[in-house]
Design a protein around this motif. Structure first.
Motif, PDB file in Angstrom:
ATOM      1  N   THR A 218       0.798  -1.315   0.002  1.00  0.00           N
ATOM      2  CA  THR A 218      -0.045  -0.047   0.072  1.00  0.00           C
ATOM      3  C   THR A 218       1.106   1.439  -0.104  1.00  0.00           C
ATOM      4  O   THR A 218       1.984   1.268   0.383  1.00  0.00           O
ATOM      5  CB  THR A 218      -1.037   0.024   1.095  1.00  0.00           C
ATOM      6  N   ASP A 219       0.536   2.277  -0.829  1.00  0.00           N
ATOM      7  CA  ASP A 219       1.109   3.565  -0.822  1.00  0.00           C
ATOM      8  C   ASP A 219       0.726   4.292   0.383  1.00  0.00           C
ATOM      9  O   ASP A 219       1.413   5.306   0.796  1.00  0.00           O
ATOM     10  CB  ASP A 219       1.021   4.285  -2.038  1.00  0.00           C
ATOM     11  N   ALA A 220      -0.261   4.177   1.130  1.00  0.00           N
ATOM     12  CA  ALA A 220      -0.761   4.861   2.211  1.00  0.00           C
ATOM     13  C   ALA A 220       0.140   4.886   3.512  1.00  0.00           C
ATOM     14  O   ALA A 220       0.256   5.552   4.108  1.00  0.00           O
ATOM     15  CB  ALA A 220      -2.146   4.336   2.529  1.00  0.00           C
TER      16      ALA A 220
ATOM     17  N   VAL B 175       0.138   6.938   8.686  1.00  0.00           N
ATOM     18  CA  VAL B 175      -0.716   6.611   7.292  1.00  0.00           C
ATOM     19  C   VAL B 175      -0.903   7.931   6.599  1.00  0.00           C
ATOM     20  O   VAL B 175      -1.372   9.129   7.225  1.00  0.00           O
ATOM     21  CB  VAL B 175      -2.056   6.029   7.658  1.00  0.00           C
ATOM     22  N   ASP B 176      -0.798   7.963   5.180  1.00  0.00           N
ATOM     23  CA  ASP B 176      -0.780   9.121   4.519  1.00  0.00           C
ATOM     24  C   ASP B 176      -2.422   9.070   4.218  1.00  0.00           C
ATOM     25  O   ASP B 176      -3.207   8.303   3.622  1.00  0.00           O
ATOM     26  CB  ASP B 176      -0.393   8.799   2.974  1.00  0.00           C
ATOM     27  N   VAL B 177      -3.153  10.342   4.420  1.00  0.00           N
ATOM     28  CA  VAL B 177      -4.597  10.456   4.263  1.00  0.00           C
ATOM     29  C   VAL B 177      -4.860  11.385   3.228  1.00  0.00           C
ATOM     30  O   VAL B 177      -6.062  11.815   2.745  1.00  0.00           O
ATOM     31  CB  VAL B 177      -5.470  10.695   5.442  1.00  0.00           C
ATOM     32  N   GLY B 178      -3.823  11.963   2.607  1.00  0.00           N
ATOM     33  CA  GLY B 178      -4.290  12.893   1.186  1.00  0.00           C
ATOM     34  C   GLY B 178      -3.996  14.174   1.899  1.00  0.00           C
ATOM     35  O   GLY B 178      -3.767  14.603   2.979  1.00  0.00           O
TER      36      GLY B 178
ATOM     37  N   LEU C 131      -8.192   2.162   5.859  1.00  0.00           N
ATOM     38  CA  LEU C 131      -6.658   2.273   5.538  1.00  0.00           C
ATOM     39  C   LEU C 131      -5.895   1.230   6.138  1.00  0.00           C
ATOM     40  O   LEU C 131      -5.033   0.753   5.368  1.00  0.00           O
ATOM     41  CB  LEU C 131      -6.547   3.716   5.567  1.00  0.00           C
TER      42      LEU C 131
ATOM     43  N   THR D 126      -5.274  -3.946   4.414  1.00  0.00           N
ATOM     44  CA  THR D 126      -5.133  -3.074   5.441  1.00  0.00           C
ATOM     45  C   THR D 126      -3.867  -3.410   6.414  1.00  0.00           C
ATOM     46  O   THR D 126      -4.235  -4.384   7.421  1.00  0.00           O
ATOM     47  CB  THR D 126      -6.443  -3.038   6.516  1.00  0.00           C
TER      48      THR D 126
END
Length: 749
Positions: A75-77, A89-92, A506, A542
């Motif tokens: 995952t990129d997150a 975690v990346d959430v944008g 996520l 996840t």
């Protein structure tokens, strides 16, 4: 008395040390001697004893926990994974979110208020140490029988501690669980979760690099409370014949922690630290060894410079103290003055206690005498690894064969009505508002959803309305019946709850609460649950970002139910699109999503009506869970549904009760010809939810579900002032509310 220095230890190999009293095994003590090439000093023994404890070293569990890395989904997150204070975690939109759940079980039984309060304080500092501003907390709780006298001692104290500390910090408590079961009678579970927010560039890690950089201890003074603390308390079984270890329970000061938070965030804004670590379990022993171990060199510490609340503390006690509200930072020499200025501004005590060295050893001095000289990795990361024997218990087959489906069922609508009231009024299914009303759920003004919603949700950007949702879930009854499936059901429910709120799941954090690892049956439960969770996280995509293992949760020979608590975090682009659980408007259509099967093993109905635990838990279909989540998120985003609620404990009967009472609207339910009314109401089949659909969206909603292959059944309409299961019974909302809300206050009055 001669100070036990390194040189003294080297010259007195015959000196006996209290390694057994500090929780070490004989072979562990011999290994320490082998590492050092001599006997340890008293200070070194103190460090190894707390850092090699079960709580800090994961010596019985890490052979199984490695699956979370080996089976981690791509995952990129994921920005920061297992191994740091918390996952990130990346959430944008340039934002990162860090979250973690940990345990404070044993301290909370001994001293409920301080045990629970410092559990909140510790997890908040873990999040702070990652560079984030803490924005919310949650608390999954387990207590003994609701009517047991000791529950009246433990529960109010725990709740007051959580509320008192979190409310003073100004952090909303947005979710969690409260579960009662006799198995937790002498060993409650007090798990604490915190969520923090930062920009990507603000992430900080726990490492001490750069020779000459200074080691600064800041925050509260070090005291005699919490010596050994959770690192010792959580590493042995409770035994009623032993004295209560009250001095080992830390004492919290939330006002000091609030100053520490604001001080640290200002230090981060000015980019003044090269590495940072909070002081939690194992105190200075942990902070110094972990920072040095993760860095590029060694470390020298002058222990006598540590600010104390009790001047009589010995070096060993200072190293073992788990006094709260403390942090340790690595600071370049040219930034030290500014660092200290900010601490003074916030009235936070800060002291340079050492520096990073070019060597490879962690060296600690006491008034000029060297009392510690150890390889830091040997303390922090190279403790014992146990391959504990494990075996499926001989009682497991009989437990699973005792099928709950064979229990007597209601034979009339009136009996069905009676059973619904019994279940919704039972301590586990009743309203927990007596508890949650003691928490501030809306401080800071960014809480979007909070208890009793399926997931807590907070807005993290006030312009874009970007938000995150978090849920924690776990069912010890399911996990006792089948540990592999039970752990997957915990993940599935938490995942489903986040999606029901409208957020895309996520990442995962977990707190694995089990009995003694020295019992092969318990280790089998742990191995199976860990395997199940790792397999399910891989399939759902996840990753596990971190968490906690809590073992020795038993009193004497009686272990708790295996209780993996799983937290899932999800992201929602616009919190205005979130989906609440309450039925909001008469005339809306009620749809049941997913398949309902005759699955009652471990169910609330079997527990409440028959005091029974047996059979198999509901089946898990992870692809169905993923599909259901996608449908719930898409329907929320596109305005097709106005309410959603997952089906889990208590089945449809419980979900309808909660949605009707939350929204203040009744429901007329038509039982499909293909299903028995009892099964429809009380089955706990997984992968299900109820939603309300405006008539204008019915065709679009059905088309979406049909195109994606999700079974949906229209079962009723929002209408009236009660739950009317046509042809069976009517339950007025007033009667339901009385049954649902009166239980907990009556038990705890």
């Amino acid at each position: 008395m001669t100070l036990d220095t390194v040189s003294h230890a080297a010259g007195t190999p015959e000196t006996a040390l209290p390694w057994a009293e500090l929780g070490l095994k004989e072979d562990e003590y011999e290994r320490i001697r082998e590492i050092l090439g001599r006997r340890p000093t008293g200070a070194e023994l103190a460090m190894y004893s707390v850092m090699w404890s079960e709580h800090c070293s994961y010596k019985s569990s890490k052979v199984h926990l490695k699956q979370f890395g080996e089976k981690a989904p791509e995952t990129d997150a994921l920005l920061v994974g297992i191994g740091e204070n918390a996952g990130v975690v990346d959430v944008g939109q340039g934002y990162a979110v860090t979250f973690k759940v940990e345990s404070h079980n044993h301290p909370s039984y001994i001293e409920p208020y301080q045990g629970a309060a410092t559990g909140v304080g510790g997890i908040v500092r873990d999040i702070l140490a990652m560079g984030a501003r803490p924005v919310a907390v949650m608390d999954p709780l387990r207590f003994g029988a609701a009517d047991h006298p000791d529950t009246k001692r433990v529960l109010p104290g725990v709740v007051a501690g959580i509320g008192g500390y979190g409310n003073c910090l100004g952090l909303p408590n947005i979710g969690g669980e409260v579960v009662f079961d006799p198995c937790y009678q002498g060993n409650p579970l007090v798990n604490a979760l915190c969520v923090g927010v930062m920009k990507h560039e603000d992430i900080h890690l726990a490492k001490a690099s750069g020779a000459g950089n200074k080691v600064i201890l800041y925050g509260a003074r070090t005291g005699g409370d919490g010596i050994g603390g959770v690192s010792v308390l959580a590493s042995e079984t409770f035994d009623s014949t032993k004295p209560a270890k009250r001095p080992a329970v830390q004492v919290g000061d939330p006002f000091q922690e609030k100053l520490l938070i604001e001080c640290t965030l200002e230090i981060f804004r000015e980019d003044l630290v090269a590495g940072i670590q909070d002081l939690g379990g194992a105190g200075l022993s942990c902070a110094t060894s972990e920072l040095a171990s993760a860095g590029s060199g060694g470390m020298r510490v002058e222990l006598d410079t540590v600010p104390l609340r009790d001047s009589s503390l010995s070096p060993e006690e200072i190293l073992m103290s788990e006094s709260q509200e403390r942090m340790c930072a690595i600071v370049e020499p040219g930034k030290v003055d500014r660092f200290l200025e900010i601490c003074e501004k916030w009235d936070v005590i800060a002291t340079v206690i050492g520096e990073v060295t070019e060597g490879e050893q962690l060296e600690i001095f006491w008034h000029g005498d060297k009392i510690v000289d150890v390889p830091p990795r040997s303390v922090a990361h190279e403790g014992p690894t146990y391959h504990r024997p494990y075996a499926r218990p001989d009682w497991q087959d009989a437990l699973q064969a005792d099928d709950a489906g064979a229990l007597p069922r209601p034979e009339s609508g009136e009996e069905l009505r009676k059973h619904v009231l019994q279940v919704v009024a039972s301590p586990n299914q009743a309203s927990k508002s007596w508890i949650t009303d003691q928490y501030d759920r809306f401080v800071q003004g960014n809480t979007v959803l909070a208890q009793p919603e399926d997931a807590g949700m907070v807005r993290i950007d006030e312009e874009s309305n970007l938000g995150v949702a978090v849920s924690t879930d776990g069912n010890g009854r399911y996990t006792k019946l089948d540990p592999y499936t039970g752990a997957q059901l915990a993940l599935a429910e938490s995942y489903r709850n986040v999606a029901a709120a409208g957020a895309k799941p996520l990442a995962v954090s977990d707190c694995l609460n089990f009995g003694s690892p020295e019992d092969p049956a318990v280790m089998w439960q742990f191995a199976e649950a860990t395997r199940g969770l790792a397999d399910a996280c891989l399939e759902l995509g996840t990753p596990v970002t971190g968490g906690n293992v809590s073992l020795y949760n038993q009193t004497g020979e009686t272990a708790i139910h295996p209780t993996p608590v799983v937290a899932v975090l999800g992201v929602i682009d616009d919190v205005h699109r979130r989906t609440p659980m309450g039925f909001a408007e008469d005339g809306q259509l009620i749809y049941l999503l997913g398949d309902t099967r005759d699955e009652l093993g471990g169910s609330a109905w079997s527990q409440v009506v028959h005091d029974h635990l047996g059979g198999l838990p509901p089946r898990v279909d992870l692809e169905r869970e993923r599909l259901l989540a996608e449908i719930l998120v898409a329907a929320s985003r596109d305005g097709m549904i106005d309410a959603a609620h997952d089906l889990s404990d208590g089945g449809l009967a419980q979900a309808l009760t909660e949605s009707c009472l939350k929204g203040g609207h009744g429901a007329r339910i038509v039982v499909p010809d293909s299903i028995d009314p009892f099964v429809l109401l009380f089955s706990e089949s997984a992968g299900r939810a109820i939603v309300t659909v405006p008539r204008s969206e019915e065709v679009r909603f059905n088309d979406m579900c049909g195109a994606r292959g999700l079974p949906v059944t229209r079962i009723g309409i929002v209408d009236g002032d009660g739950i009317d299961v046509q042809g069976q019974f009517v339950l007025p909302l007033a009667e339901l509310r009385e049954a649902h809300e009166a239980t907990i206050p009556a038990l705890l009055a």
